[in-house]
Design an enzyme around this catalytic site. Sequence first.
Site, PDB file in Angstrom:
ATOM      1  N   LYS A 197       0.840  -1.200   0.000  1.00 41.64           N
ATOM      2  CA  LYS A 197       0.000   0.000   0.000  1.00 41.64           C
ATOM      3  C   LYS A 197       0.878   1.255   0.000  1.00 41.64           C
ATOM      4  O   LYS A 197       0.662   2.170  -0.768  1.00 41.64           O
ATOM      5  CB  LYS A 197      -0.920  -0.037   1.230  1.00 41.64           C
ATOM      6  CG  LYS A 197      -1.848   1.147   1.328  1.00 41.64           C
ATOM      7  CD  LYS A 197      -2.817   1.003   2.491  1.00 41.64           C
ATOM      8  CE  LYS A 197      -3.552   2.334   2.694  1.00 41.64           C
ATOM      9  NZ  LYS A 197      -4.483   2.305   3.817  1.00 41.64           N
ATOM     10  N   GLU A 203      10.484  -4.828   4.379  1.00 40.27           N
ATOM     11  CA  GLU A 203      10.522  -6.256   4.004  1.00 40.27           C
ATOM     12  C   GLU A 203      10.212  -6.416   2.521  1.00 40.27           C
ATOM     13  O   GLU A 203      10.914  -7.121   1.785  1.00 40.27           O
ATOM     14  CB  GLU A 203       9.486  -7.055   4.816  1.00 40.27           C
ATOM     15  CG  GLU A 203       9.792  -7.174   6.296  1.00 40.27           C
ATOM     16  CD  GLU A 203       9.136  -6.086   7.124  1.00 40.27           C
ATOM     17  OE1 GLU A 203       8.919  -4.960   6.586  1.00 40.27           O
ATOM     18  OE2 GLU A 203       8.850  -6.341   8.309  1.00 40.27           O
ATOM     19  N   GLY A 257      -4.969  -1.690   4.847  1.00 38.79           N
ATOM     20  CA  GLY A 257      -4.199  -2.829   4.344  1.00 38.79           C
ATOM     21  C   GLY A 257      -4.869  -4.162   4.634  1.00 38.79           C
ATOM     22  O   GLY A 257      -4.988  -5.031   3.772  1.00 38.79           O
ATOM     23  N   ARG A 258      -5.355  -4.339   5.862  1.00 41.11           N
ATOM     24  CA  ARG A 258      -5.943  -5.633   6.241  1.00 41.11           C
ATOM     25  C   ARG A 258      -7.362  -5.806   5.710  1.00 41.11           C
ATOM     26  O   ARG A 258      -7.990  -6.832   5.950  1.00 41.11           O
ATOM     27  CB  ARG A 258      -5.874  -5.808   7.759  1.00 41.11           C
ATOM     28  CG  ARG A 258      -6.488  -4.674   8.561  1.00 41.11           C
ATOM     29  CD  ARG A 258      -6.082  -4.769  10.026  1.00 41.11           C
ATOM     30  NE  ARG A 258      -6.540  -3.621  10.814  1.00 41.11           N
ATOM     31  CZ  ARG A 258      -5.863  -2.489  10.953  1.00 41.11           C
ATOM     32  NH1 ARG A 258      -4.703  -2.336  10.341  1.00 41.11           N
ATOM     33  NH2 ARG A 258      -6.330  -1.511  11.694  1.00 41.11           N
ATOM     34  N   GLU A 343      -4.833  -6.455  14.777  1.00 47.88           N
ATOM     35  CA  GLU A 343      -4.279  -5.159  14.372  1.00 47.88           C
ATOM     36  C   GLU A 343      -5.365  -4.084  14.452  1.00 47.88           C
ATOM     37  O   GLU A 343      -5.077  -2.911  14.654  1.00 47.88           O
ATOM     38  CB  GLU A 343      -3.699  -5.236  12.941  1.00 47.88           C
ATOM     39  CG  GLU A 343      -2.791  -4.075  12.597  1.00 47.88           C
ATOM     40  CD  GLU A 343      -1.967  -4.306  11.330  1.00 47.88           C
ATOM     41  OE1 GLU A 343      -0.744  -4.514  11.421  1.00 47.88           O
ATOM     42  OE2 GLU A 343      -2.565  -4.263  10.234  1.00 47.88           O
ATOM     43  N   HIS A 376      -5.461 -33.166  17.482  1.00 41.19           N
ATOM     44  CA  HIS A 376      -4.328 -34.010  17.868  1.00 41.19           C
ATOM     45  C   HIS A 376      -3.146 -33.171  18.321  1.00 41.19           C
ATOM     46  O   HIS A 376      -2.016 -33.643  18.364  1.00 41.19           O
ATOM     47  CB  HIS A 376      -3.948 -34.916  16.694  1.00 41.19           C
ATOM     48  CG  HIS A 376      -5.092 -35.787  16.283  1.00 41.19           C
ATOM     49  ND1 HIS A 376      -5.362 -36.997  16.888  1.00 41.19           N
ATOM     50  CD2 HIS A 376      -6.073 -35.587  15.377  1.00 41.19           C
ATOM     51  CE1 HIS A 376      -6.458 -37.516  16.346  1.00 41.19           C
ATOM     52  NE2 HIS A 376      -6.904 -36.687  15.436  1.00 41.19           N
ATOM     53  N   LYS A 505       9.236  -0.987  14.196  1.00 41.18           N
ATOM     54  CA  LYS A 505       9.838  -0.582  12.919  1.00 41.18           C
ATOM     55  C   LYS A 505      10.896   0.496  13.155  1.00 41.18           C
ATOM     56  O   LYS A 505      11.989   0.444  12.595  1.00 41.18           O
ATOM     57  CB  LYS A 505       8.768   0.007  11.987  1.00 41.18           C
ATOM     58  CG  LYS A 505       7.793  -0.980  11.408  1.00 41.18           C
ATOM     59  CD  LYS A 505       6.898  -0.251  10.391  1.00 41.18           C
ATOM     60  CE  LYS A 505       5.660  -1.047  10.048  1.00 41.18           C
ATOM     61  NZ  LYS A 505       4.690  -0.310   9.244  1.00 41.18           N
TER      62      LYS A 505
END
Length: 537
Positions: A197, A203, A257-258, A343, A376, A505
């Site tokens: 965005k 990253e 963004g999410r 978030e 499990h 950050k």
Amino acid sequence: MSASWAALRALKTNQSLRALFAADPQRFGRLSAKQDDLLLDYSKTALTADSLAALLALAEERQVAAQRDAMLSGEPINRSEGRAVLHTALRAGPDAEVRVKGVDVMPLVRASLARLEGFAEGVRSGAIAATDGGRFTDVVNIGIGGSDLGPVMVTLALAPYHDGPRVHFVSNVDGAHLHDVLKGLDPARTLFIIASKTFTTIETMTNAQSARRWLVAALGERAVEDHFAAVSTALDKAAAFGIDGGRVFGFWDWVGGRYSVWSAVGLPVMIAIGAQDFEAFLSGARAMDAHFRTAPLAENLPVLLGLIGVWHRNICGYGARALLPYDQRLARLPAYVQQLDMESNGKLVTRDGAPLPEGLSTGPLVWGEPGTNGQHAFYQLLHQGSDIIPCEFLIAAESHEPELAEHHTLLLANCLAQSEALARGKTLGEARAQLVSAGLPAAEVDRLAPYKVFPGNRPSITLAYRKLDPYTLGRLIALYEHRVFVEAAIWGINAFDQWGVELGKELATALLPAVQAAPGAVADPMTQGLLGHLRGL
Ligand code: F6P
């Protein structure tokens, strides 16, 4: 906190789920709601008619409907960033009109979708070709957080609908991620989508530069324009990276963004499943938006889901919820909802920036894995652990594998069994009776019975639907988005900013020169020792 909260607390029943079902054989019907085939069963929570009514009164008091309408009509409800919140516009359909600061944004949305469809179908058909004129067989999406988790989750969930190139995802700055994805790929057949965005996320930029070097080493600098596309709100920055303007797909600051999988961020999904199935995905979300906007609060799935969340968090004091899809293709749904929920609602101040009212807890920990695998692994704690964790099951009536019908029958039986076992439990008397009827001697019965007691009364909800097709996946994601909204509306927080991710950050950026150089350069003793150790290895 207001009197409504105190009233709610007073309505917390001491009756067990067994007793509640025994007292009311119609409980399932009373405590479930539907949007078409999509059912929300919340009868295995401790809610009663009275506590549900009090929660609905709380929703009225907190003006959830008015807050919803403010979001849907494009008001700048994301106050700390001064933005509207309009991911719903991205799926609003051909005739909608949605205004931001008086301007209808729908022509832009429709034009963007048409461009995306043209590009996606071009890549699928081979009309948009690699630098040697051949087809792209593989697409690598490079992004992180909201520019990764949505496409990753949806691409896996809709695997039966894939008929385009293979789609891969690289998110982690750990070079292992890029390395392992590129290892099996041919640069001549690979298209990269750089999704960010902001187009500044370290990253993504680092992975994008490394991917570019990999491509250029094999095909030369001129291949970049054919083999790279970008998705961003920062068109200038994408251009500066060297991506051809015809391959940069924009979206807008009113898409968080999410919440962005419906935008150009969904491009890898569209390439995998095609524009028509992507449209079905959007139309599912549109149907859930319409339901959220129009259904009475007492029958409104996102509202009910949000109120159940508030009940568990604030009245029962549960700090977590487990998301347990009985669907292997929803394996990444918990991670996706984790970002969406945590978030958004992991907040310590109200939307006005004031401290939260004394004693008000906000978003819980969200985690999970698909069933039956989780059974499990960690279900032991869900059944007999010292903390109660409300569970959320998801299950389809039909699978995509009719030739393996008995697998789905087993899956379904397990899902139903788990919610019943959590609710019903097993008393000491029942455990003893079982051991006795198995023929164990009395001493063994005494010794083993305590281990076999299940306290029960552990709440769960179930979302059940016909089939996990694009339409239903769209409905489910929109349902979770709106649940997060409802909870935030009740807590009075802003679900659309994320200042809490900034400090890490900032510190990483500040630490970088020291990590690159000598350990002595780090002043903070919290970091000096660790870095010294790592440097010494
Ligand atoms: O660090 C958090 C975050 O800002 C998320 O909110 C976002 O989805 C992610 O980083 C990626 O951001 P971008 O799409 O700008 O690269």
